[in-house]
Scaffold this active site. Structure first.
Site, short mmCIF file in Angstrom:
data_model
loop_
_atom_site.label_atom_id
_atom_site.label_comp_id
_atom_site.label_asym_id
_atom_site.label_seq_id
_atom_site.Cartn_x
_atom_site.Cartn_y
_atom_site.Cartn_z
N ARG A 107 0.85 -1.20 0.00
CA ARG A 107 0.00 0.00 0.00
C ARG A 107 0.88 1.25 0.00
NH1 ARG A 107 -3.52 -2.09 -1.90
NH2 ARG A 107 -5.69 -2.29 -1.28
N GLU A 123 -2.57 8.10 -5.55
CA GLU A 123 -2.72 7.41 -6.84
C GLU A 123 -3.88 8.02 -7.62
OE1 GLU A 123 -2.98 3.18 -6.15
OE2 GLU A 123 -1.05 3.13 -5.14
N HIS A 181 0.16 0.20 -9.69
CA HIS A 181 -0.69 -0.63 -8.82
C HIS A 181 -1.26 -1.84 -9.57
CE1 HIS A 181 -3.31 -0.38 -4.96
NE2 HIS A 181 -3.18 -1.64 -5.35
#
Ligand code: MLT
Length: 327
Positions: A240, A269, A288
């Site tokens: 994360r 993000e 990601h």
């Protein structure tokens, strides 16, 4: 039964829901529409990470809405406490993407040590930088895993196969679990940084883990392997964003204390394309994509469809993350 799938899902999983009699609507729902009660027409909503679910959105979905499903592991985009207050189960798919994230973590580690992204960039720009790209091996190096859950245990197994000495820090796991698989557990996270030249991240983002990798801890990393070879210090985060303090990591890349940094996840993000991190030649990243494999998405979809159907049929899914708060 009507099911909203807001961020996409594998088609086999959609079929599974349809075969069970569900009407599946696959469409992104805008923030304002969610606030204005878009979920009130559904019995279940399945999200990935793009849709953020707040208390007012869930409240506006009542009384029809019965279950919130996260097609993935992390539930940080869902207000789980609010769901519990409203009596809504939140279900996820915690096991389905483990192997994919393990493999991406090892990929980033190898990419860093052998300069694969940097070498590719220089090759494309017409250079033959053979002399500048002398890397190091994984063999014999000390790897420190932050967290020792499923993904970390998978990474440990592969790392051991490469001949790495594996260490970990996980205050929530009995020491015996790591001992059984030949991993040295540290009670103090600082000791992990003092011991290991290679660090990979496998914990959730919480108040406790926010910026756990910071200037102080990066400064502790030894930069030399057990044979006194200067192998440098390397960090990979596919867990994360926000666990690595990106400013501190960039400063450490600039000073040379950190030899490489590879991130699949970022504090914000999508990452700002103007971020100076993206300019650093010893940084490389991915957007990601830890769970973005055909296999993981197939498993995630089927697991989450199963969990949703269990709840819609009046049962309790075994992957209910707020089970204690609901009982
Ligand atoms: C997850 O929590 O499952 C992963 O980070 C993947 C994702 O959010 O897409």
């Amino acid at each position: 039964m009507r099911v909203a799938v807001t961020d996409g899902m594998a088609k086999e999983a959609v079929k599974k829901l349809e075969n069970a009699g569900c009407d599946v609507i696959q469409e992104f729902i805008e923030h304002d529409d969610l606030v204005n009660g878009a979920l009130a027409e559904f019995d279940a909503v399945i999200v990935r990470s793009a849709t953020k679910l707040s208390e007012e959105m869930m409240q506006a979905g009542l009384p029809r809405l019965k279950v919130i499903a996260r097609a993935g592991v992390g539930v940080d985009n869902i207000d789980v406490d609010a769901a519990s207050r409203l009596g809504l189960p939140v279900v996820n798919a915690p096991r389905a993407s483990t192997q994919s994230v393990v493999e991406l973590t090892i990929g980033h580690l190898l990419g860093s040590l052998r300069f694969i992204p940097r070498a590719d960039r220089s090759l494309r720009s017409g250079q033959w930088a053979k002399k500048e790209l002398k890397g190091t091996e994984l063999f014999g190096k000390r790897l420190g895993l932050i967290g020792f859950g499923r993904i970390a245990q998978g990474v440990a197994k592969v790392a051991q196969a490469f001949g790495m000495e594996v260490h970990s820090y996980d205050p929530y796991l009995p020491l015996s679990v790591a001992k059984k698989v030949g991993v040295t557990m540290h009670k103090n996270v600082d000791n992990l940084f003092k011991t290991c030249t290679h660090i990979t991240v496998h914990c959730n983002l919480t108040d406790e883990t926010h910026h756990l990798i910071n200037h102080k801890r990066i400064s502790m990393m030894p930069g030399v392997d057990p044979f006194n070879l200067k192998c440098g210090n390397h960090i990979v985060n596919c867990a994360r964003g926000g666990i690595v303090d990106e400013d501190a990591a960039l400063a450490a890349l600039n000073s040379g204390q950190l030899t490489s940094l590879a991130l699949d996840v970022f504090e914000h993000e999508p990452v700002d394309p103007a971020s100076p991190l993206l300019e650093h030649m010893n940084f490389h990243g991915t957007p990601h994509i830890g769970a973005a494999t055909i296999e993981a998405q197939h498993r995630v979809g089927l697991d989450i469809a199963e969990a949703v159907l269990t709840v819609l049929h009046g049962g309790i899914a075994d992957t209910t993350v707020n089970r204690d708060a609901l009982s």
